[in-house]
Design a protein around this motif. Sequence first.
Motif, PDB file in Angstrom:
ATOM      1  N   ALA A 184       0.930  -1.419   0.442  1.00  0.00           N
ATOM      2  CA  ALA A 184      -0.448   0.594   0.258  1.00  0.00           C
ATOM      3  C   ALA A 184       1.105   0.957   0.071  1.00  0.00           C
ATOM      4  O   ALA A 184       2.066   1.598   0.301  1.00  0.00           O
ATOM      5  CB  ALA A 184      -1.079  -0.353   1.080  1.00  0.00           C
ATOM      6  N   SER A 185       0.283   2.191  -0.650  1.00  0.00           N
ATOM      7  CA  SER A 185       1.820   3.248  -0.917  1.00  0.00           C
ATOM      8  C   SER A 185       1.067   4.033   0.568  1.00  0.00           C
ATOM      9  O   SER A 185       0.343   3.964   0.983  1.00  0.00           O
ATOM     10  CB  SER A 185       0.736   4.340  -1.353  1.00  0.00           C
ATOM     11  N   PRO A 186       2.485   4.795   1.189  1.00  0.00           N
ATOM     12  CA  PRO A 186       1.942   5.587   2.531  1.00  0.00           C
ATOM     13  C   PRO A 186       0.945   6.766   2.401  1.00  0.00           C
ATOM     14  O   PRO A 186       0.913   6.780   3.648  1.00  0.00           O
ATOM     15  CB  PRO A 186       3.555   6.035   2.278  1.00  0.00           C
ATOM     16  N   ALA A 187       1.279   7.609   0.903  1.00  0.00           N
ATOM     17  CA  ALA A 187       0.052   8.819   1.108  1.00  0.00           C
ATOM     18  C   ALA A 187      -1.270   7.944   1.198  1.00  0.00           C
ATOM     19  O   ALA A 187      -2.229   8.992   1.103  1.00  0.00           O
ATOM     20  CB  ALA A 187       0.416   8.944  -0.669  1.00  0.00           C
ATOM     21  N   LYS A 188      -1.842   6.848   1.801  1.00  0.00           N
ATOM     22  CA  LYS A 188      -4.018   6.366   1.607  1.00  0.00           C
ATOM     23  C   LYS A 188      -4.373   7.607   0.817  1.00  0.00           C
ATOM     24  O   LYS A 188      -5.658   7.739   1.640  1.00  0.00           O
ATOM     25  CB  LYS A 188      -3.672   6.640   2.858  1.00  0.00           C
ATOM     26  N   VAL A 189      -3.743   7.236  -0.063  1.00  0.00           N
ATOM     27  CA  VAL A 189      -5.023   7.557  -1.334  1.00  0.00           C
ATOM     28  C   VAL A 189      -5.361   6.145  -2.411  1.00  0.00           C
ATOM     29  O   VAL A 189      -4.848   5.864  -2.377  1.00  0.00           O
ATOM     30  CB  VAL A 189      -4.854   8.462  -2.011  1.00  0.00           C
ATOM     31  N   ALA A 190      -6.407   6.873  -2.922  1.00  0.00           N
ATOM     32  CA  ALA A 190      -7.057   5.986  -3.454  1.00  0.00           C
ATOM     33  C   ALA A 190      -8.198   6.996  -4.579  1.00  0.00           C
ATOM     34  O   ALA A 190      -8.122   8.045  -4.906  1.00  0.00           O
ATOM     35  CB  ALA A 190      -8.326   5.054  -3.818  1.00  0.00           C
ATOM     36  N   GLY A 191      -8.521   6.081  -5.899  1.00  0.00           N
ATOM     37  CA  GLY A 191      -9.028   6.894  -6.658  1.00  0.00           C
ATOM     38  C   GLY A 191     -10.305   6.412  -7.553  1.00  0.00           C
ATOM     39  O   GLY A 191     -10.265   4.856  -7.858  1.00  0.00           O
ATOM     40  N   ALA A 192     -11.610   7.334  -8.468  1.00  0.00           N
ATOM     41  CA  ALA A 192     -12.065   6.213  -9.139  1.00  0.00           C
ATOM     42  C   ALA A 192     -12.731   7.466 -10.231  1.00  0.00           C
ATOM     43  O   ALA A 192     -12.161   8.426 -10.256  1.00  0.00           O
ATOM     44  CB  ALA A 192     -13.756   6.852  -7.919  1.00  0.00           C
ATOM     45  N   VAL A 193     -12.740   6.890 -11.470  1.00  0.00           N
ATOM     46  CA  VAL A 193     -12.983   6.675 -12.353  1.00  0.00           C
ATOM     47  C   VAL A 193     -14.412   6.667 -12.892  1.00  0.00           C
ATOM     48  O   VAL A 193     -15.048   5.584 -12.757  1.00  0.00           O
ATOM     49  CB  VAL A 193     -12.299   6.478 -13.567  1.00  0.00           C
ATOM     50  N   GLY A 194     -15.129   7.665 -12.158  1.00  0.00           N
ATOM     51  CA  GLY A 194     -16.539   8.118 -13.145  1.00  0.00           C
ATOM     52  C   GLY A 194     -16.517   7.921 -14.197  1.00  0.00           C
ATOM     53  O   GLY A 194     -16.591   7.619 -15.672  1.00  0.00           O
ATOM     54  N   TYR A 195     -18.180   8.027 -14.584  1.00  0.00           N
ATOM     55  CA  TYR A 195     -18.848   7.918 -15.706  1.00  0.00           C
ATOM     56  C   TYR A 195     -18.753   9.417 -16.149  1.00  0.00           C
ATOM     57  O   TYR A 195     -18.304  10.458 -15.941  1.00  0.00           O
ATOM     58  CB  TYR A 195     -20.574   8.304 -15.380  1.00  0.00           C
ATOM     59  N   GLY A 196     -18.492   9.325 -17.513  1.00  0.00           N
ATOM     60  CA  GLY A 196     -17.594  10.249 -18.674  1.00  0.00           C
ATOM     61  C   GLY A 196     -15.969  10.389 -18.790  1.00  0.00           C
ATOM     62  O   GLY A 196     -16.141  10.373 -19.354  1.00  0.00           O
ATOM     63  N   GLY A 197     -15.254   9.524 -17.762  1.00  0.00           N
ATOM     64  CA  GLY A 197     -13.974   9.077 -18.156  1.00  0.00           C
ATOM     65  C   GLY A 197     -12.750   9.446 -17.855  1.00  0.00           C
ATOM     66  O   GLY A 197     -12.617   9.670 -17.950  1.00  0.00           O
ATOM     67  N   ASP A 198     -13.276  11.118 -17.453  1.00  0.00           N
ATOM     68  CA  ASP A 198     -12.222  12.268 -18.719  1.00  0.00           C
ATOM     69  C   ASP A 198     -11.612  12.392 -16.609  1.00  0.00           C
ATOM     70  O   ASP A 198     -10.477  13.392 -16.878  1.00  0.00           O
ATOM     71  CB  ASP A 198     -13.050  13.448 -18.744  1.00  0.00           C
ATOM     72  N   CYS A 199     -11.607  12.323 -16.157  1.00  0.00           N
ATOM     73  CA  CYS A 199     -10.882  12.138 -14.390  1.00  0.00           C
ATOM     74  C   CYS A 199     -10.969  11.306 -13.136  1.00  0.00           C
ATOM     75  O   CYS A 199     -11.330  10.200 -13.397  1.00  0.00           O
ATOM     76  CB  CYS A 199     -11.463  13.514 -13.923  1.00  0.00           C
ATOM     77  N   ILE A 200      -9.854  11.694 -12.598  1.00  0.00           N
ATOM     78  CA  ILE A 200     -10.120  10.345 -11.745  1.00  0.00           C
ATOM     79  C   ILE A 200      -9.898  11.268 -10.911  1.00  0.00           C
ATOM     80  O   ILE A 200      -9.148  12.071 -10.050  1.00  0.00           O
ATOM     81  CB  ILE A 200      -8.134   9.585 -11.744  1.00  0.00           C
ATOM     82  N   LEU A 201     -11.150  11.185  -9.645  1.00  0.00           N
ATOM     83  CA  LEU A 201     -11.162  11.703  -8.431  1.00  0.00           C
ATOM     84  C   LEU A 201     -10.210  10.836  -7.378  1.00  0.00           C
ATOM     85  O   LEU A 201     -10.505   9.524  -7.047  1.00  0.00           O
ATOM     86  CB  LEU A 201     -13.363  11.432  -8.155  1.00  0.00           C
ATOM     87  N   VAL A 202     -10.255  11.486  -6.451  1.00  0.00           N
ATOM     88  CA  VAL A 202      -9.079  10.872  -5.652  1.00  0.00           C
ATOM     89  C   VAL A 202      -9.477  10.595  -3.731  1.00  0.00           C
ATOM     90  O   VAL A 202     -10.386  11.910  -3.526  1.00  0.00           O
ATOM     91  CB  VAL A 202      -7.938  12.173  -5.736  1.00  0.00           C
ATOM     92  N   HIS A 203      -9.529   9.549  -3.502  1.00  0.00           N
ATOM     93  CA  HIS A 203      -9.695   9.474  -2.130  1.00  0.00           C
ATOM     94  C   HIS A 203      -9.256   9.662  -1.477  1.00  0.00           C
ATOM     95  O   HIS A 203      -7.864   8.794  -1.297  1.00  0.00           O
ATOM     96  CB  HIS A 203     -11.024   8.356  -2.385  1.00  0.00           C
ATOM     97  N   ASP A 204      -9.532  10.765  -0.334  1.00  0.00           N
ATOM     98  CA  ASP A 204      -8.477  10.266   0.838  1.00  0.00           C
ATOM     99  C   ASP A 204      -8.847   9.470   2.038  1.00  0.00           C
ATOM    100  O   ASP A 204      -9.867   9.504   2.633  1.00  0.00           O
ATOM    101  CB  ASP A 204      -8.415  11.980   1.316  1.00  0.00           C
ATOM    102  N   LEU A 205      -7.400   9.180   1.927  1.00  0.00           N
ATOM    103  CA  LEU A 205      -8.220   7.187   3.320  1.00  0.00           C
ATOM    104  C   LEU A 205      -8.120   7.373   4.190  1.00  0.00           C
ATOM    105  O   LEU A 205      -8.826   7.217   5.444  1.00  0.00           O
ATOM    106  CB  LEU A 205      -7.629   5.933   2.855  1.00  0.00           C
TER     107      LEU A 205
END
Length: 529
Positions: A184-205
């Motif tokens: 796991a990255s120590p940054a504790k982040v993740a991402g989600a590509v949603g409908y539209g697919g033009d960017c990644i939303l970054v989740h602060d875990l």
Amino acid sequence: MDAPIEKRRSPVLIEASALTRCRHRVYLDATFPEDLAAAPENPGAKQRQEAAAAHRESIRRQLFDAQPGWVRIAADGPASRRAEDTIRACRDGADRIWGAVLPADPETGRRGRSEILLRDTARGGYIPVIVVNHKVTDPGRGATTTGLFAWEPAIDETRKVRSQLRDQMRVAQLYRMLERHGLASPAKVAGAVGYGGDCILVHDLSEVLADYDERFVDRIAIARGEVATEPAQIGECRTCPWWARCRAQLVQTHDVSLVAPGQRATVLRELGVHTVDDLARWDGTEPEVWPQGSFADTVVMAKAWLAGAPLVRRYGHVHVHRADIEVDVDMESYHEFGAYLWGTLLNADGDSAYLPFATWDPVPTADEARSFGEFWTWLSDQRKIAERRGKTFAAYCYSRTAEDKWLLASARRFHGLPGVPSEAEVRAFIDSPQWVDVYQAVTDQFVCPNGKGLKKIAPLAGHRWRDEEAGGEASMSWYREAVGYEGAPDPTQRQRLLEYNEDDVIATKILREWMTDRAVKEIPHIDDL
């Protein structure tokens, strides 16, 4: 309690979806897997899965075409082998992995898959990124996003986060599984590509993991048979494979959630109200905190449920706005891709005529502008004809939210094309007395113990749909076949959709006529209970 609670001999594994699911369903899924596997496939769930798979493939192609060096984990074969391939790719330092399967962990009870794993080149480890077929952002500001092709998170001045708890729980579970293997990255982040697919939303875990851990401890204990659960009606029940079983138990015990689903039942139980009978006898003051709707209406629903009354009148008279020339409108859309059909029923001079305005090019398509423009031009013409003839005019729909959304969205998307109005023109129409929501008329004048959907209420007025499978979710599957998403277009499914749409507009016509002429005679008043 649904069944004896006992510790299971074989390891129990749950995916993150269990963390936002009904707790009793988690128990049933884990306890009776053979029954679950044998349950009929839900058409709505099937079409959502197919649409999600198509969206994932579209994103994969976009990424692979733009970036070399992807490691792709085979989509078939045993999950254990795919997990081994994923871990090997991570150990080898792959920058980008598609189709990752993480090793199932019998000790913790976790299993999960991530469409993408991105190597954190700055800190080490991997960032899970999921691809989902729903919106993850809305217009606004403040979301943290990054582009599809480089992990460079920044505050986005054009988007705000659309809260999706299921996504948060899924990426948190993937992080914990990566953490288990030291990946796991120590940054504790993740991402989600949603409908539209033009960017990644970054989740602060760091803001999610505490809630995730608490939910996971609860759900894995339920799945292992260590915590007892009982059925209760919630919104999820409509599409749950266990609903028939649970409903039979709830009816047998007259459980209060039958008329006060979800959080309302929780509040009532805390007040000592456990059955419909208890609620029907309520004679105290209203609860200080009531989650949704009118508490007085909920008490009436309890009385109606016991009396077997599917509908109850609030007033001595029933009224719905009527006009000399009436048009019923029903729109059909496909997810967020577009509105492919505007169905109308013109009622004038004693005659009724169904007229659809459709595009059979898969949405989104430029041809959608043509069909919408033709619909709006026709509707405007009917309004003008009524005005010239000195007649009153009204257009009707049932639950205007979807129609309003696509009227405004279509005006914005296609403004300037033939027949397409400005957003201001649409707004003026939907804010006028000529646009009538029959659903609102039903809500205002009736208490509806069994729900207020058109397919619940219109049959009481004598309407029947020709297709026994007719429904919003089923129509999504019909549409995919009608436009040929998986093969050649099927004209029979187009006809099926047109008949379904026609039956919907006929239903609103029959319903308002019934409200005008017969409802007061056929439906009991509140005082009659």
